[in-house]
Design a protein around this motif. Structure first.
Motif, mmCIF file in Angstrom:
data_model
loop_
_atom_site.group_PDB
_atom_site.id
_atom_site.type_symbol
_atom_site.label_atom_id
_atom_site.label_comp_id
_atom_site.label_asym_id
_atom_site.label_seq_id
_atom_site.Cartn_x
_atom_site.Cartn_y
_atom_site.Cartn_z
ATOM 1 N N ASP A 172 0.814 -1.220 0.000
ATOM 2 C CA ASP A 172 0.000 0.000 0.000
ATOM 3 C C ASP A 172 0.850 1.274 0.000
ATOM 4 O O ASP A 172 0.622 2.186 -0.801
ATOM 5 N N ILE A 173 1.822 1.361 0.885
ATOM 6 C CA ILE A 173 2.611 2.594 0.996
ATOM 7 C C ILE A 173 3.395 2.858 -0.283
ATOM 8 O O ILE A 173 3.502 3.998 -0.745
ATOM 9 N N GLN A 174 3.920 1.796 -0.893
ATOM 10 C CA GLN A 174 4.669 1.948 -2.139
ATOM 11 C C GLN A 174 3.756 2.431 -3.264
ATOM 12 O O GLN A 174 4.116 3.348 -4.013
ATOM 13 N N VAL A 175 2.596 1.834 -3.377
ATOM 14 C CA VAL A 175 1.645 2.216 -4.431
ATOM 15 C C VAL A 175 1.272 3.688 -4.313
ATOM 16 O O VAL A 175 1.325 4.441 -5.292
ATOM 17 N N HIS A 176 0.889 4.106 -3.101
ATOM 18 C CA HIS A 176 0.450 5.493 -2.922
ATOM 19 C C HIS A 176 1.585 6.500 -3.132
ATOM 20 O O HIS A 176 1.368 7.558 -3.733
ATOM 21 N N ARG A 177 2.783 6.175 -2.659
ATOM 22 C CA ARG A 177 3.895 7.114 -2.805
ATOM 23 C C ARG A 177 4.370 7.216 -4.249
ATOM 24 O O ARG A 177 4.690 8.308 -4.724
ATOM 25 N N VAL A 178 4.448 6.089 -4.946
ATOM 26 C CA VAL A 178 4.904 6.120 -6.338
ATOM 27 C C VAL A 178 3.902 6.886 -7.204
ATOM 28 O O VAL A 178 4.286 7.690 -8.060
ATOM 29 N N LEU A 179 2.610 6.656 -6.959
ATOM 30 C CA LEU A 179 1.587 7.336 -7.753
ATOM 31 C C LEU A 179 1.317 8.759 -7.274
ATOM 32 O O LEU A 179 0.722 9.551 -8.008
ATOM 33 N N GLY A 180 1.747 9.071 -6.044
ATOM 34 C CA GLY A 180 1.473 10.392 -5.494
ATOM 35 C C GLY A 180 -0.005 10.610 -5.251
ATOM 36 O O GLY A 180 -0.516 11.729 -5.396
ATOM 37 N N GLN A 181 -0.695 9.543 -4.891
ATOM 38 C CA GLN A 181 -2.137 9.597 -4.672
ATOM 39 C C GLN A 181 -2.468 9.175 -3.252
ATOM 40 O O GLN A 181 -1.640 8.591 -2.549
ATOM 41 N N SER A 182 -3.697 9.453 -2.850
ATOM 42 C CA SER A 182 -4.150 9.039 -1.528
ATOM 43 C C SER A 182 -5.512 8.381 -1.656
ATOM 44 O O SER A 182 -6.154 8.439 -2.712
ATOM 45 N N GLY A 183 -5.952 7.769 -0.576
ATOM 46 C CA GLY A 183 -7.283 7.182 -0.546
ATOM 47 C C GLY A 183 -7.461 6.046 -1.533
ATOM 48 O O GLY A 183 -6.572 5.232 -1.753
ATOM 49 N N ASP A 184 -8.632 6.030 -2.178
ATOM 50 C CA ASP A 184 -9.006 4.922 -3.058
ATOM 51 C C ASP A 184 -8.619 5.132 -4.515
ATOM 52 O O ASP A 184 -8.909 4.257 -5.351
ATOM 53 N N ALA A 185 -7.995 6.258 -4.831
ATOM 54 C CA ALA A 185 -7.675 6.552 -6.238
ATOM 55 C C ALA A 185 -6.905 5.422 -6.923
ATOM 56 O O ALA A 185 -7.239 5.052 -8.056
ATOM 57 N N PRO A 186 -5.874 4.838 -6.294
ATOM 58 C CA PRO A 186 -5.163 3.743 -6.974
ATOM 59 C C PRO A 186 -6.052 2.552 -7.307
ATOM 60 O O PRO A 186 -5.853 1.885 -8.332
ATOM 61 N N TYR A 187 -7.051 2.282 -6.458
ATOM 62 C CA TYR A 187 -7.925 1.135 -6.698
ATOM 63 C C TYR A 187 -8.830 1.370 -7.905
ATOM 64 O O TYR A 187 -9.101 0.446 -8.680
ATOM 65 N N ASP A 188 -9.293 2.600 -8.072
ATOM 66 C CA ASP A 188 -10.141 2.906 -9.228
ATOM 67 C C ASP A 188 -9.358 2.718 -10.524
ATOM 68 O O ASP A 188 -9.856 2.134 -11.489
#
Length: 210
Positions: A172-188
Motif C-alpha cells: 500500500d505505501i509503495q503504491v500510494h507514494r509512487v503514484l502520489g495519490q491518496s485514498g481509493d484513487a489507486p484502486y479505481d
C-alpha cells in the motif's frame, strides 16, 4: 457433561476488541515481531485480561487466520459455472481487488503467514484452499476446451490474479507514494487497468484459430 455457558455481551465485545488490536499489530509487525504487550496496549486492556480471553499470542493469530481464510475464499466460490467465462473471471478480479481495498490488514496478515511457511494454516491450504482451487481450475479448463476462453493455465491465472490484486494492500505505501495519490484513487485506476489486461488475456480464440 454440562454445556459451556454462552459468553456475555461484554465478553463477546472484549474478544472483538482484542482480535481487532491483534490484527493491527500482526499486520504491522508479523507474528514474530508482535508482542502481547503491544496487543494489550492497542486493545486498552491489561495483559492478564488479554490472557483471560486468549491463552497465547498464537491463539489470537490462529483465530484471525482461520476466519480470514474462509473470507478470502468467498470471491473464488462465487465463480459461476453458468456465467459467461470472461465476465465471471473479470468479476473475480474485481472482487479480489475490492477485498484488498476493504481489508488491507487482513491481506498483510495472510501474506506474513505465507512468508513464514504457513505454519499455522498449512492444513487449511492443503485441504480447503487446494480443493476449491482444483474445482475452479477444472471449470476454467472446461471453458477453454469449449472455446469460450483462451487456452490458459488456470492455476497460474489464479496466482496472477492474487498477485496483481493483493499487491495493492500488501504494498500500500509503495503504491500510494509512487503514484502520489491518496485514498481509493489507486484502486479505481487498478480496476480499469486489470480489467483491460485480463480481458485481453482471456479472450477466446477467433473462428478458425483452433
Amino acid at each position: 457433561m454440562a454445556a459451556p455457558r454462552a459468553r456475555t455481551r461484554i465478553q463477546a465485545r472484549n474478544s472483538e476488541v482484542i482480535l481487532d488490536a491483534a490484527l493491527d499489530v500482526f499486520s504491522q509487525y508479523g507474528f514474530r515481531g508482535a508482542t502481547l504487550d503491544q496487543i494489550a496496549e492497542r486493545a486498552g486492556l491489561s495483559k492478564p485480561n488479554l490472557l483471560y480471553y486468549f491463552p497465547s499470542k498464537e491463539a489470537m493469530h490462529v483465530t484471525l487466520l482461520s476466519g480470514l481464510l474462509d473470507t478470502w475464499l468467498d470471491p473464488l466460490r462465487a465463480l459461476d459455472p453458468e456465467g459467461e467465462p470472461v465476465e465471471e473471471i473479470l468479476a473475480y478480479v474485481r472482487r479480489k481487488l475490492e477485498m484488498s481495498r476493504l481489508y488491507p490488514r487482513e491481506s498483510r496478515l495472510f501474506a506474513n503467514e505465507i512468508l513464514q511457511g504457513a505454519p499455522r494454516i498449512l492444513d487449511m491450504i492443503e485441504q480447503d484452499l487446494k480443493a476449491l482451487v482444483d474445482e475452479k481450475a477444472a471449470l476454467i479448463r472446461g471453458w477453454s476446451a469449449a472455446g469460450r476462453l483462451a487456452d490458459i493455465d488456470p492455476y497460474h491465472l489464479m496466482f496472477s490474479i492474487w498477485a496483481t490484486t493483493q499487491h495493492y494492500a500488501d504494498f500500500d505505501i509503495q503504491v500510494h507514494r509512487v503514484l502520489g495519490q491518496s485514498g481509493d484513487a489507486p484502486y479505481d485506476e487498478a480496476e480499469r487497468f486489470l480489467s483491460h489486461l485480463y480481458r485481453a488475456a482471456l479472450a477466446p480464440p477467433g473462428p478458425g484459430a483452433r
